[in-house]
Every structure is written in structure tokens, then in C-alpha cells.
Design an enzyme around this catalytic site. Structure first.
Site, PDB file in Angstrom:
ATOM      1  N   GLY A 293     -39.302   3.866 -27.531  1.00 36.94           N
ATOM      2  CA  GLY A 293     -37.949   3.995 -27.040  1.00 36.94           C
ATOM      3  C   GLY A 293     -36.921   4.331 -28.104  1.00 36.94           C
ATOM      4  N   HIS A 294     -35.728   3.770 -27.941  1.00 34.62           N
ATOM      5  CA  HIS A 294     -34.568   4.118 -28.766  1.00 34.62           C
ATOM      6  C   HIS A 294     -34.750   3.714 -30.227  1.00 34.62           C
ATOM      7  CE1 HIS A 294     -30.382   5.150 -29.405  1.00 34.62           C
ATOM      8  NE2 HIS A 294     -30.069   3.929 -29.778  1.00 34.62           N
ATOM      9  N   PHE A 295     -35.378   2.573 -30.453  1.00 34.96           N
ATOM     10  CA  PHE A 295     -35.577   2.065 -31.811  1.00 34.96           C
ATOM     11  C   PHE A 295     -37.020   2.313 -32.246  1.00 34.96           C
ATOM     12  CE2 PHE A 295     -31.824  -0.197 -30.405  1.00 34.96           C
ATOM     13  CZ  PHE A 295     -31.000  -0.125 -31.518  1.00 34.96           C
TER      14      PHE A 295
END
Length: 323
Positions: A293-295
Site C-alpha cells: 500500500g501507501h507505506f
């Protein structure tokens, strides 16, 4: 020569290289050690992490929301033997001490001004930038202002193209287009510990791979008095970054900086087409996607960090200390 003489001679011959090696090892450890510092930049006390020899090529690490320089901890350790690595906390994030709302310009232009002054004070004349999320428009603005300073770019889910914005931005766009109290209130869940934890685990197939340390730390920071309103101010001002996308893209086309995108392909905010779009402006851009995901660094650092290191080694001709 007696046996004792031979033994003494052998030990003496070995002593010099061993001593030199110990000295070199001690120097390497001291140089690679991460230091935690503050720099007074105007009315902001900028906290930053620094490692590596200042004579080496510099890499400036710019975190995003909801993070701080802590997100780069493993990257710093992996690069410090050959690079000068500097990772500041942006104003309103991490341990950086900044004035309360109304006494500081909590906009992306304001954040960039502070980081620009910070790099001047540290005498960072040339640097690669590694960016994530909010750190990306700060990095792009630095590059627009000082194109000759930026030696290379690494983007971990740091966007610069409209096609990278997901439907998750729709309520935020409504706020941009009509910043009423009602539209602001509709986003009140955004700057909360629960929302931050969601951002860390959304799009991750095995959430047990996400250590709780980062989102717990950032959740504590965002719970400080006044912080939610500052973050909603920054969220409103993010529209200025989207408006500048054509300028950022013109910079990419004109200057052709070496660029590596390492992208969590299940990011709920920044879609893979935003990374793929770089190929239009920088045909040689290296675009890589990961099942997260985002991280992305939180779950795939073991493969992303070597990719970053290899990219920098290739394009910056990493400095090595003299023997």
C-alpha cells in the site's frame, strides 16, 4: 632466526594491517552513525536525522503524511556508508517545533520555504531527493526553484500527475472547490490516529507485516492540540500542488533527472498510473511496483532499499572514503 624471533616478526607484520583495519572500521562506524539534531530555521526548530560523511553525495529524504523522518530509518542505515543522508521532519510533523496555527504559513509553499532555508544552512549545494506523499510536492518545488541542485529523484508513492489521484480524493476535491465549514467537517476523520493506522495497513495483504511503531508514533503526534486543524489547512492547500502539476512535469521534461519510482500498487490515494505517467516526460525513468500500500517501505523495504541503493550508485557514482 629462532622460532621466537619468527613468531615476533609475524605478529609485528600483522599488527599494522590489523590496527589500520580497526581504525578504518571505527571511522566507518562513526561516519555511518545516525545523529539526531535540530536546526533553527527562522521561527522553526527543524528536527532532522543525519548520517554519513558530509563530503559524500547528499541524499535529502522528505517524508509525507502521516509520517516523519522515522519512515526513512532503514534507508538511512543502508545508505550512510557511501552517502551523506539528511532527513528532516517537515513543520507540523514529527519532532520539528513550529509556531502555532496563525503564526506560521502552513502551506506547501511555506513548508518548502523552510526546507529550502534548511538546506542552505546545512550548505547542501547539491542533493538527490527521495520523497513520499507530501514530501513530493515539497521536493518538486525545490527542484523548480533550484534545478541545478537536484542530482536524482526517488519517489515512493509521491505523485506529480492527475491520473495518479484516486477516487479517495473526491471528498477532498469538494473541500478544495468549496471550502465551507461543512466540507471541512466532512474530513474531520482524516487527521486522527485511526485514519493514520488505516493508511498504513490499507492495501497490505498481510497486515501482520506492518509494525505498529510508525502509525502509533504518528497517531500520538497528530493528537497534539491544534494539530488536526493544521493538517486540514495543509489538506486544503494541497490543491496548489495539483495546480502546479504542469510546471512540475515541464521540469521533468526539460531537465530529465534520473528518476526511480518505487510504488505500492494498492495505495488508496496514489494510483499506479501516476507513476507510469513519468515515462511520458522522462523516457528513461525506472518504474517499479510492489504488492503493498501507501507505506511500501514498511512492508517491502527488503527489496525497495536495495533498488534505491543500486539506483543511486548507478547515477551518483557513490563516493568512497580514501584508504
Amino acid at each position: 632466526m629462532t622460532h621466537d624471533d619468527l613468531t615476533t616478526s609475524t605478529h609485528s607484520a600483522e599488527a599494522l594491517p590489523t590496527g589500520r583495519k580497526q581504525a578504518d572500521d571505527a571511522h566507518s562506524r562513526a561516519t555511518a552513525q545516525t545523529h539526531y539534531r535540530y536546526a533553527s530555521v527562522g521561527d522553526v526548530n527543524v528536527f532532522y536525522r543525519e548520517a554519513g560523511d558530509p563530503a559524500a553525495p547528499t541524499v535529502l529524504l522528505l517524508h509525507g503524511f502521516a509520517a516523519s523522518s522515522y519512515m526513512w530509518r532503514d534507508v538511512i542505515e543502508a545508505l550512510a556508508d557511501s552517502y551523506h543522508v539528511v532527513a528532516p521532519d517537515l513543520p507540523a510533523f514529527g519532532y520539528t517545533e513550529a509556531p502555532e496555527r496563525g503564526l506560521y504559513e502552513y502551506t506547501f509553499a511555506g513548508l518548502t520555504k523552510t526546507i529550502d532555508q534548511f538546506t542552505d544552512q546545512l550548505k547542501l549545494d547539491r542533493y538527490a531527493i527521495a520523497v513520499h506523499d507530501y514530501g513530493a510536492p515539497v521536493g518538486w518545488r525545490l527542484a523548480l526553484a533550484h534545478p541545478s541542485k537536484v542530482t536524482a529523484i526517488v519517489s515512493q508513492n509521491g505523485n506529480a500527475y492527475e491520473e495518479g489521484l484516486s477516487e479517495g480524493w473526491d471528498p477532498i476535491r469538494a473541500y478544495w472547490n468549496n471550502p465551507t465549514p461543512e466540507n471541512r467537517e466532512a474530513l474531520s476523520d482524516f487527521p486522527t490516529p485511526a485514519s493514520i493506522q488505516w493508511q498504513y495497513v490499507e492495501g497490505v495483504s498481510d497486515t501482520s507485516a506492518v509494525a505498529p511503531d510508525a502509525y502509533t508514533l504518528e497517531g500520538a503526534h497528530i493528537s497534539r492540540p491544534g494539530m488536526a486543524d493544521i493538517q486540514l489547512d495543509l489538506l486544503l492547500d494541497y490543491a496548489t500542488n495539483v495546480a502546479k502539476y504542469p510546471e512540475f512535469q515541464a521540469y521533468f521534461r526539460e531537465h530529465q533527472p534520473p528518476l526511480l519510482a518505487v510504488w505500492g500498487e494498492h495505495d488508496p490515494f496514489f494510483l499506479p498510473p501516476g507513476a507510469e505517467a513519468w515515462k511520458r516526460d522522462i523516457p528513461e525513468a525506472d518504474i517499479r511496483f510492489y504488492d503493498t500500500g501507501h507505506f511500501a517501505l514498511e512492508t517491502h523495504g527488503d527489496v525497495i532499499i536495495p533498488a534505491i541503493r543500486g539506483f543511486l550508485d548507478k547515477h551518483l557514482k557513490a563516493w568512497q572514503p580514501k584508504p
